[in-house]
Structures are given as structure tokens and as C-alpha cells.
Motif scaffolding. Structure first.
Motif, short mmCIF file in Angstrom:
data_model
loop_
_atom_site.label_atom_id
_atom_site.label_comp_id
_atom_site.label_asym_id
_atom_site.label_seq_id
_atom_site.Cartn_x
_atom_site.Cartn_y
_atom_site.Cartn_z
N LEU A 265 -19.40 69.33 99.32
CA LEU A 265 -19.28 70.77 99.16
C LEU A 265 -19.39 71.39 97.78
O LEU A 265 -20.24 72.21 97.79
CB LEU A 265 -18.05 71.33 99.79
N PHE A 270 -25.39 71.02 98.52
CA PHE A 270 -25.05 72.02 99.57
C PHE A 270 -25.49 73.43 99.22
O PHE A 270 -25.80 73.95 100.36
CB PHE A 270 -23.44 71.86 99.54
N TYR A 313 -12.57 78.81 102.53
CA TYR A 313 -13.42 78.39 103.81
C TYR A 313 -12.73 78.68 105.22
O TYR A 313 -13.36 78.78 105.97
CB TYR A 313 -13.38 76.66 103.79
#
Length: 623
Positions: A265, A270, A313
């Protein structure tokens, strides 16, 4: 008679690197009757086997095993070698790496003297950028009879470099490598370490890792998504291992933080991806695996950046998560000082996200006259809990060249007398402050700034001391034309030696053909190219080209090529980042240029600015 140590080397098409690997074993300062080197060839199609055989004729300690068919990974060759081994200890050596001829013997004798189950010695990574530490966090001190759970980051580096282990451990517990394209080391060493009772940790140089541009491996050939799915399977396996509680937490912390945050991530790959849902889907699957085993992902996060990423997140929508991650990945931090501690915040303010402490932030305050002596003064901005262990002068491109310096510490400052630097070998150096067990920080050249209107230039610059003696011995400029050269940094072409009228800018990796050297009115050398244009002769910008291994590469810029064998497309000429995409045999691409690595390896540049190999075994020129 049983040997002290068996060195297992799996080999597949490593002819370019084997000489250095084998000769490091030949020159080990040890009685070679105590060692055996078992080379297991996995059906190499180049001259690898022939090279090993040429050395084996003259050296009895070298053994060769040729497998009947290619197995596709280092796993089976290593297993075969370990079954053949008779040593009390086993160490694994990659065929493109080498052992330290002085350090490894000292290290293995110390491990044996301690009768340790496991040994951890210092490793170094060699690349075109220089020599750096490899996994220093497992070799930060000399210590015997250490328990594995006492080494907080013991699972952060789970490959062969710098490790030895008792053969009886893998035989007793039937531990072997599984056949995998990626991650076989992780499972093997996680299980092995869980069976270890005591460890010898050493700062002695033991192992040298080859990370030069020309060295390709299966790891580099695996895409970031493929790696993540393999890591998800490894996570499941580790959860099922029933490791001791403390080791289990350390192992899962490594997988979550390193494999799914730092390398998945927290990446430009990404952020650039047009298919972020695939990343999110995989992270959700990872969280589901942890929950199935009654774990919570946040319990395995220590890094404050990753903790912030995880919390964002979890929110509905991913806008704040992406904004924070983008700032963190691209280093968009604003710094400030409060109560003698440096804090950083991201460029974009996000509700609920607190500033992060830098821990230790040493800043150079110059040469000061104190009590009649010239002293280098460094202010150390840090919390009171951070303990300074030592200060070292370290060569800027080679951490192997280092010397601890004596210092006084009071009033939040380090005081270093100038006579300390007389003990250093001739090299340009940084000053490095080591703190607590694992921390090390290079001294900053300036204090942090967080001006709302103005951005401070060169804020990230570190203190660099240039050796006056070395500078005189080693000329700064090229003063003799010996052939083509390569730009190592971006540089301009000029119409005149005074650099008044610029003609164009050249990218790093550009090949140039100087024909002569001219000089400015002050005597500064300039390179004169074939077309009469002028450029710098500064060695920081241009280096001599090695033309000895170019026969197997395409060196004339083609318009269009076809892929003969599957390979990778990269975003950098050094191939040191995650591949942009896989290229299948038969694919065709338009080529705009050829750029070279700092080691003179040519790379084809596609019309959209990506890079692929110029090796003729992989690429065919169409036009």
C-alpha cells in the motif's frame, strides 16, 4: 570426518557472478578441511556448471550435484544440498553473492564456540549506488546466548544472508524449503527460528549481497499483486504454525507491516494503479484471515505512518486514506520543533491525524572554538527517552568504511574534537548518530522548516565532509578521453565552454562520445563531443563506459522490437522498482531511445518512457 560448516549454493544461469562467489570460498581464512561447499546446479543453460567444475578439479572442498531436470526455484536445490551436508552448521549462499573472506571464519568459529543453534552475522548490500547495510537490525551488537524473541526485528530479513544454523535442527524437526516462486525463505526461516533456543549475534562482516543492475532474479520477476497473493498464503500458513506467543507477534508484525503496508500500500505502484479495488480486495482478505484466527490487524502495526493509514482505510470512502498515503509515499512532510523534539505532519491536513515524532534529529551547528580547541558541534533534537549509543564517521558510498569517534554530550549537544577525524581512512564521510538498539540517523545540514508561504530548499540535505587529502589525490574532472561515456546525472549541452548558451538537456544514462577536452579561462575541463557541443567533465555527472560486455545487447536504437522471451517492463533504468507490467513473448513495442545503467548495461526506452532489457536473448529488432 564431519565438517564444521556446509555451504550450500543453488545455481541456475549465474556464469557472470560465479567466479567472485567461488573465489570468496577459496580465499576464506579457515582450514578448508573444516568446510564443504556444495554447489547444486538446477540444469543451467549457460556456462555455470563448466565454471564450477573448473574450480572443483583443484579444490577438494567443492562438491557438485547436477539435478536431472530444472525445478524452477532455489528450494529443491537447497533441500538436496542440505541432505548431502555433513557440517555441524549450514549456511546458504546465493550464487551471485559472496562470503567475507576474513569475517565469515571469525563468525563461524564464534558461533561454534558458543554452541549456538543459530548465528546472525553482518551483511552488506552492493549496488551501483555504493555499499549499504543489509538487515543491520539483526546484527546491531555482539552478543551470545540471545533468545530469538529478544531480537525485535528477527523476522524482518528472512533470507539466507548472514545466517548459519545447526544441521541437527532441520533434521530433528524435518524443516525444508517448499517449492514456491516467491517467499520460500520466509516460511523456512520462520519455522526454523521458532525451534531455536539461543543465538549468537555478531557485528562481524559475513555476507555480501549483489544488487547490481545486471543481477536478475525470480523475486524481481514477480509482480506486486502476485507477490501480495503469495504473501497472503504465507500469512495463513504462519497463523497455523502455532508459534510461541512472542515470536508469533513478531512474525505477523513483519508480514503485515513489511509485506502489506511498506511494499504493497505504501508504494508508488499502488498510487499509480488504475485498479485500486484489487489492492483493497486483497487487504480485506488479509484482514479476514487474521480475524478467522482471532487476531486484529492493528495489533500488529507499530509504525505510526502505517497506523494512520490503517485508521483512515477503515473510514467510509478512501479519499483521506489516499491523500495521506500519497503525501507519505512522496515524502510531502512539514517539520517543526517543539520542546526539543522534531515532529512531522503531512502536507495536507487530515482531521484526527496527529503529528509524528522523528525520534532523533541531529543537526550540525558548525565548527566552534571552545577552550582554545576547534570542535564540531551537533545539536541533538530528541525525546529524553532516546539514548545516544555512539557516533561514527561513515564513508558516503560505503558503510564498510567507518570509524567511531569519541564525543562529549551535554546540554543536548555532541562535541567532537577535530583530532578524531585524523583516524579515518581517506574518504568523504557523513556523521551518523546511533541511538537506542536499532536507531541510526545521519546528521542533518540544517534545522527543519515549516514556513507556510516559503518552502526551504535542500531541507533533506545531510552533513557531508569532503576529504581535503582525497580531493587532491582524486581529481574531480575527467582529464583523458578513453572512449564513450555515460551520464550519471542529468546534464546540459552547451554551445560554449563558458556554459553561457545551453543547447539541450540530456537524461541520466545517455551515452556520449567525447573527442577532446577543452578548458575554461579558469582552467576547468570541459568535454567536447562529436558535433562540437560542450558538456561538463565533472566525474559526478559523467563516467567512463565499460564496453567489454555489450555484444549480447542491442546498442543501436531500433524503431520497433518484438519480445522473444517473457520479461518485465520497468519504470526506471536500474530495474530497482516494482515492474510496471509483464511482457509476453510476441508483444511488440515502439522504442524511442537507449539509456545505460551506471554499470554500462543498455536499456531500451519505450515511447511512453518505460524501460526493458536490451538483451538479444529476450528482444528481437523488427525495424
Amino acid at each position: 570426518m564431519d565438517k564444521l560448516v556446509s555451504i550450500i549454493i543453488s545455481v541456475y544461469n549465474k556464469e557472470e557472478f560465479l567466479k567472485e562467489c567461488i573465489e570468496s570460498l577459496i580465499h576464506l581464512k579457515i582450514d578448508h578441511k573444516q568446510i564443504e561447499a556444495i554447489f547444486v546446479d538446477d540444469c543451467s543453460t549457460d556456462r555455470s556448471l563448466e565454471i564450477i567444475e573448473s574450480y572443483a578439479k583443484d579444490h577438494d572442498f567443492i562438491q557438485i550435484i547436477s539435478l536431472p531436470s530444472n525445478t524452477g526455484s532455489p528450494s529443491e536445490p537447497r533441500n538436496v544440498g542440505m541432505k548431502q551436508a555433513t557440517g555441524k552448521y549450514i549456511t546458504l549462499l546465493d550464487a551471485d553473492d559472496w562470503l567475507d573472506t576474513d569475517g565469515f571464519p571469525k563468525f563461524i568459529h564464534k558461533v561454534n564456540e558458543d554452541d549456538a543453534d543459530f548465528g546472525l552475522g553482518r551483511s552488506f548490500k552492493h549496488s551501483s549506488k555504493g555499499v549499504a547495510h543489509h538487515a543491520r537490525f539483526t546484527t546491531y551488537k555482539d552478543a551470545s546466548h540471545v533468545k530469538p524473541e529478544e531480537i525485535i526485528k528477527i523476522f524482518r530479513a528472512v533470507g539466507p544472508p548472514g545466517k548459519v544454523f545447526k544441521r541437527e535442527l532441520i533434521e530433528k524437526h524435518q524443516i525444508a524449503f517448499e517449492h514456491m516462486k516467491f517467499g520460500e525463505d520466509k516460511l523456512f526461516f520462520t519455522e526454523l527460528i521458532s525451534k531455536v533456543e539461543d543465538i549468537t549475534m555478531s557485528t562481524t562482516p559475513v555476507y555480501h549481497v549483489n544488487r547490481f543492475d545486471e543481477n536478475e532474479s525470480l523475486v524481481k520477476e514477480t509482480s506486486v499483486i502476485d507477490k501480495a497473493y503469495l504473501n497472503k498464503d504465507i500469512l495463513e500458513r504462519v497463523c497455523e504454525m502455532e508459534l510461541p506467543e512472542q515470536l508469533n507477534k513478531l512474525a505477523l508484525n513483519r508480514i503485515i507491516e513489511l509485506d502489506f503496508f511498506r511494499r504493497f500500500l505504501h508504494t508508488k505502484t499502488f498510487l499509480k494503479s488504475e485498479h485500486k479495488e484489487a489492492f483493497y480486495e486483497l487487504i480485506d482478505e488479509v484482514e479476514a484471515i487474521l480475524k478467522k484466527h482471532h487476531y486484529d490487524m492493528k495489533d500488529f502495526l507499530d509504525n505510526p505512518i502505517f497506523i494512520n493509514m490503517y485508521n483512515l482505510y477503515q473510514l467510509e470512502g478512501k479519499a483521506d486514506f489516499l491523500t495521506y498515503t500519497r503525501d507519505a509515499v512522496h515524502g510531502r512532510w512539514h517539520f517543526y520543533i517543539e520542546d526539543n523534539v522534531v515532529y512531522k505532519v503531512t502536507e495536507h491536513k487530515i482531521e484526527g491525524i496527529k503529528p509524528i515524532s522523528e525520534g532523533c534529529y541531529p543537526v550540525y551547528e558548525g565548527t566552534q572554538m571552545i577552550d582554545g580547541s576547534l570542535v564540531e558541534v551537533i545539536r541533538v533534537l530528541k525525546p529524553e527517552s532516546v539514548e545516544i549509543k555512539r557516533v561514527s564517521a561513515v564513508a558516503m558510498r560505503d558503510v564498510q568504511v567507518a570509524k567511531d569517534v569519541e564525543f562529549d554530550y551535554h546540554d543536548g549537544r555532541l562535541y567532537i574534537k577535530q583530532d578524531q577525524f585524523a583516524k579515518m581512512p581517506h574518504a568523504d564521510v557523513n556523521l551518523c548518530v546511533y541511538h537506542d538498539d536499532l536507531g541510526l540517523t545521519l546528521v542533518h545540514a540544517s534545522y527543519p522548516s515549516n514556513n507556510e508561504r516559503y518552502k526551504m530548499k535542500r531541507q533533506k540535505f545531510k552533513l557531508e565532509f569532503v576529504d581535503r587529502i582525497k580531493e587532491k589525490k582524486d581529481a574531480k574532472y575527467i582529464n583523458k578521453i578513453t572512449g564513450p561515456m555515460i551520464l550519471t546525472r542529468k546534464a546540459n549541452l552547451y554551445k560554449d565552454v563558458g556554459f553561457v548558451e545551453a543547447l539541450q538537456s540530456l537524461e541520466p544514462g545517455t551515452k556520449v562520445n567525447p573527442t577532446s577536452i577543452s578548458h575554461t579561462s579558469k582552467g576547468t575541463p570541459r568535454l567536447v563531443l562529436e558535433d562540437g557541443s560542450i558538456m561538463t567533465a565533472n566525474k559526478d555527472f559523467v563516467t567512463k563506459m565499460n564496453t567489454t560486455k555489450l555484444d549480447k545487447y542491442i546498442t543501436d536504437i531500433p524503431k520497433r522490437i518484438k519480445v522473444k522471451k517473457a520479461c518485465k517492463l520497468y519504470g526506471t533504468r536500474a530495474f530497482n522498482q516494482t515492474p510496471v507490467k509483464d511482457l509476453a513473448a510476441g508483444e511488440q513495442l515502439n522504442i524511442s531511445n537507449i539509456l545505460y545503467t551506471d554499470k554500462s548495461t543498455p536499456r531500451l526506452v519505450t515511447e511512453d518512457g518505460n524501460f526493458l532489457t536490451a538483451n538479444k536473448d529476450y528482444i528481437e529488432v523488427i525495424e
